[in-house]
Scaffold this motif. Structure first.
Motif, PDB file in Angstrom:
ATOM      1  N   ASP A  17      11.340  22.498   8.139  1.00 11.26           N
ATOM      2  CA  ASP A  17      12.394  23.312   7.558  1.00 11.26           C
ATOM      3  C   ASP A  17      13.546  22.509   6.968  1.00 11.26           C
ATOM      4  O   ASP A  17      14.473  23.088   6.438  1.00 11.26           O
ATOM      5  N   LEU A  18      13.509  21.194   7.025  1.00  3.62           N
ATOM      6  CA  LEU A  18      14.539  20.384   6.383  1.00  3.62           C
ATOM      7  C   LEU A  18      14.051  19.999   4.996  1.00  3.62           C
ATOM      8  O   LEU A  18      12.861  19.782   4.778  1.00  3.62           O
ATOM      9  N   GLU A  19      14.976  19.929   4.056  1.00  5.05           N
ATOM     10  CA  GLU A  19      14.634  19.507   2.700  1.00  5.05           C
ATOM     11  C   GLU A  19      15.621  18.451   2.271  1.00  5.05           C
ATOM     12  O   GLU A  19      16.826  18.629   2.416  1.00  5.05           O
ATOM     13  N   GLY A  20      15.119  17.366   1.745  1.00  8.79           N
ATOM     14  CA  GLY A  20      15.957  16.287   1.282  1.00  8.79           C
ATOM     15  C   GLY A  20      15.270  14.961   1.505  1.00  8.79           C
ATOM     16  O   GLY A  20      14.105  14.902   1.888  1.00  8.79           O
ATOM     17  N   THR A  21      16.017  13.906   1.264  1.00 13.65           N
ATOM     18  CA  THR A  21      15.453  12.565   1.310  1.00 13.65           C
ATOM     19  C   THR A  21      16.200  11.691   2.306  1.00 13.65           C
ATOM     20  O   THR A  21      17.427  11.759   2.398  1.00 13.65           O
ATOM     21  N   VAL A  22      15.440  10.885   3.005  1.00 11.25           N
ATOM     22  CA  VAL A  22      15.982   9.849   3.879  1.00 11.25           C
ATOM     23  C   VAL A  22      15.616   8.510   3.242  1.00 11.25           C
ATOM     24  O   VAL A  22      14.451   8.286   2.899  1.00 11.25           O
ATOM     25  N   ALA A  54      18.451   0.090  -1.931  1.00 10.77           N
ATOM     26  CA  ALA A  54      18.714   1.391  -1.305  1.00 10.77           C
ATOM     27  C   ALA A  54      20.021   1.975  -1.834  1.00 10.77           C
ATOM     28  O   ALA A  54      20.110   3.171  -2.125  1.00 10.77           O
ATOM     29  N   LEU A  55      21.044   1.137  -1.967  1.00 11.14           N
ATOM     30  CA  LEU A  55      22.323   1.591  -2.509  1.00 11.14           C
ATOM     31  C   LEU A  55      22.149   2.101  -3.941  1.00 11.14           C
ATOM     32  O   LEU A  55      22.669   3.170  -4.292  1.00 11.14           O
ATOM     33  N   ARG A  60      21.854   6.751  -7.870  1.00 15.69           N
ATOM     34  CA  ARG A  60      21.150   7.511  -8.912  1.00 15.69           C
ATOM     35  C   ARG A  60      21.133   9.009  -8.627  1.00 15.69           C
ATOM     36  O   ARG A  60      21.226   9.810  -9.552  1.00 15.69           O
ATOM     37  N   SER A  61      20.985   9.406  -7.371  1.00 16.10           N
ATOM     38  CA  SER A  61      20.869  10.828  -7.019  1.00 16.10           C
ATOM     39  C   SER A  61      21.445  11.094  -5.638  1.00 16.10           C
ATOM     40  O   SER A  61      20.715  11.451  -4.710  1.00 16.10           O
ATOM     41  N   PRO A  62      22.754  10.961  -5.472  1.00 20.48           N
ATOM     42  CA  PRO A  62      23.328  11.134  -4.139  1.00 20.48           C
ATOM     43  C   PRO A  62      23.112  12.532  -3.558  1.00 20.48           C
ATOM     44  O   PRO A  62      23.037  12.682  -2.339  1.00 20.48           O
ATOM     45  N   GLN A  94      29.729   4.647   1.939  1.00 16.93           N
ATOM     46  CA  GLN A  94      30.919   5.481   2.176  1.00 16.93           C
ATOM     47  C   GLN A  94      31.851   5.460   0.969  1.00 16.93           C
ATOM     48  O   GLN A  94      32.379   6.494   0.561  1.00 16.93           O
ATOM     49  N   ARG A  95      32.075   4.260   0.419  1.00 17.35           N
ATOM     50  CA  ARG A  95      32.939   4.156  -0.781  1.00 17.35           C
ATOM     51  C   ARG A  95      32.348   4.936  -1.949  1.00 17.35           C
ATOM     52  O   ARG A  95      33.058   5.633  -2.663  1.00 17.35           O
ATOM     53  N   ALA A  96      31.032   4.823  -2.132  1.00 16.94           N
ATOM     54  CA  ALA A  96      30.370   5.523  -3.234  1.00 16.94           C
ATOM     55  C   ALA A  96      30.481   7.035  -3.071  1.00 16.94           C
ATOM     56  O   ALA A  96      30.755   7.750  -4.037  1.00 16.94           O
ATOM     57  N   ALA A  97      30.277   7.531  -1.865  1.00 17.21           N
ATOM     58  CA  ALA A  97      30.384   8.975  -1.624  1.00 17.21           C
ATOM     59  C   ALA A  97      31.811   9.453  -1.884  1.00 17.21           C
ATOM     60  O   ALA A  97      32.027  10.481  -2.534  1.00 17.21           O
ATOM     61  N   ALA A  98      32.793   8.695  -1.410  1.00 18.34           N
ATOM     62  CA  ALA A  98      34.197   9.077  -1.616  1.00 18.34           C
ATOM     63  C   ALA A  98      34.549   9.064  -3.097  1.00 18.34           C
ATOM     64  O   ALA A  98      35.230   9.979  -3.587  1.00 18.34           O
ATOM     65  N   ALA A  99      34.085   8.059  -3.831  1.00 21.14           N
ATOM     66  CA  ALA A  99      34.385   7.965  -5.265  1.00 21.14           C
ATOM     67  C   ALA A  99      33.786   9.141  -6.034  1.00 21.14           C
ATOM     68  O   ALA A  99      34.335   9.570  -7.045  1.00 21.14           O
ATOM     69  N   ARG A 100      32.671   9.672  -5.544  1.00 14.06           N
ATOM     70  CA  ARG A 100      32.014  10.811  -6.203  1.00 14.06           C
ATOM     71  C   ARG A 100      32.450  12.143  -5.587  1.00 14.06           C
ATOM     72  O   ARG A 100      31.918  13.180  -5.922  1.00 14.06           O
ATOM     73  N   ARG A 101      33.363  12.067  -4.632  1.00 15.36           N
ATOM     74  CA  ARG A 101      33.858  13.251  -3.920  1.00 15.36           C
ATOM     75  C   ARG A 101      32.722  14.061  -3.303  1.00 15.36           C
ATOM     76  O   ARG A 101      32.687  15.284  -3.381  1.00 15.36           O
ATOM     77  N   ARG A 102      31.816  13.323  -2.705  1.00 16.29           N
ATOM     78  CA  ARG A 102      30.679  13.921  -2.005  1.00 16.29           C
ATOM     79  C   ARG A 102      30.811  13.607  -0.529  1.00 16.29           C
ATOM     80  O   ARG A 102      31.332  12.556  -0.167  1.00 16.29           O
ATOM     81  N   PRO A 103      30.310  14.478   0.325  1.00 18.35           N
ATOM     82  CA  PRO A 103      30.280  14.109   1.745  1.00 18.35           C
ATOM     83  C   PRO A 103      29.344  12.915   1.912  1.00 18.35           C
ATOM     84  O   PRO A 103      28.331  12.824   1.217  1.00 18.35           O
TER      85      PRO A 103
END
Length: 157
Positions: A17-22, A54-55, A60-62, A94-103
């Motif tokens: 039931d989970l969808e997404g990528t690790v 990996a980064l 490419r697709s956060p 963490q920096r990349a997520a913050a810069a894109r305003r994503r959790p």
């Protein structure tokens, strides 16, 4: 050890039931053979042998990436060369997520040599000392909880 590509094959998910990528960063080329808990929960797993790769995949697709798992990534002369390790990967994510305003995605350090305090300071949500099955179960539980689903592993064994 022979030089292997930065990006290795993708393990396709099973029913779950989970969808997404690790994204799983580990120098061990057999990681995909031991990701049954993640796949059984419905997650895609992509394996990388270089933190930088990996980064780049995350960048490419956060929106697709729910979790990044990493070992310390200091073997094979990486530490001596000053190459990116697991701590630096988590800090960059963490920096990349913050810069894109994503959790930020769930960050899980799995290593026999990780310093739990340093890993948490770098942003690790989970630190597991060398047990891949335990790490996967903790990741699945955390992801399910974050989505308001019943906690615990429910996929194929």
């Amino acid at each position: 050890r022979s030089k292997s590509p930065d990006r290795l094959p993708i393990a396709e998910p099973h029913a779950g039931d989970l969808e997404g990528t690790v994204l799983w960063c580990d120098s061990d080329p057999t990681v995909l053979q031991s990701c049954g808990v993640l796949r059984g929960s419905g997650l895609n797993v992509e394996h990388f042998q270089e933190p930088e790769a990996a980064l780049q995949r995350y960048l490419r697709s956060p929106q697709e990436v729910l979790c990044i798992m990493s070992s310390m990534m200091e073997g094979d002369g990486r530490k001596e060369r000053g190459a990116m390790n697991g701590y630096a990967l988590f800090e960059a994510l963490q920096r990349a997520a913050a810069a894109r305003r994503r959790p930020k995605p769930l960050l899980a350090m799995i290593s026999c040599s990780a310093d739990a305090t340093k890993a948490q300071e770098a942003g690790a949500d989970l630190v597991v000392l060398g047990n891949r099955i335990k790490a996967q179960n903790l990741v699945v539980t955390r992801l399910r909880q974050s989505m308001g689903l019943q906690a615990g592993y429910v996929g194929e064994s």
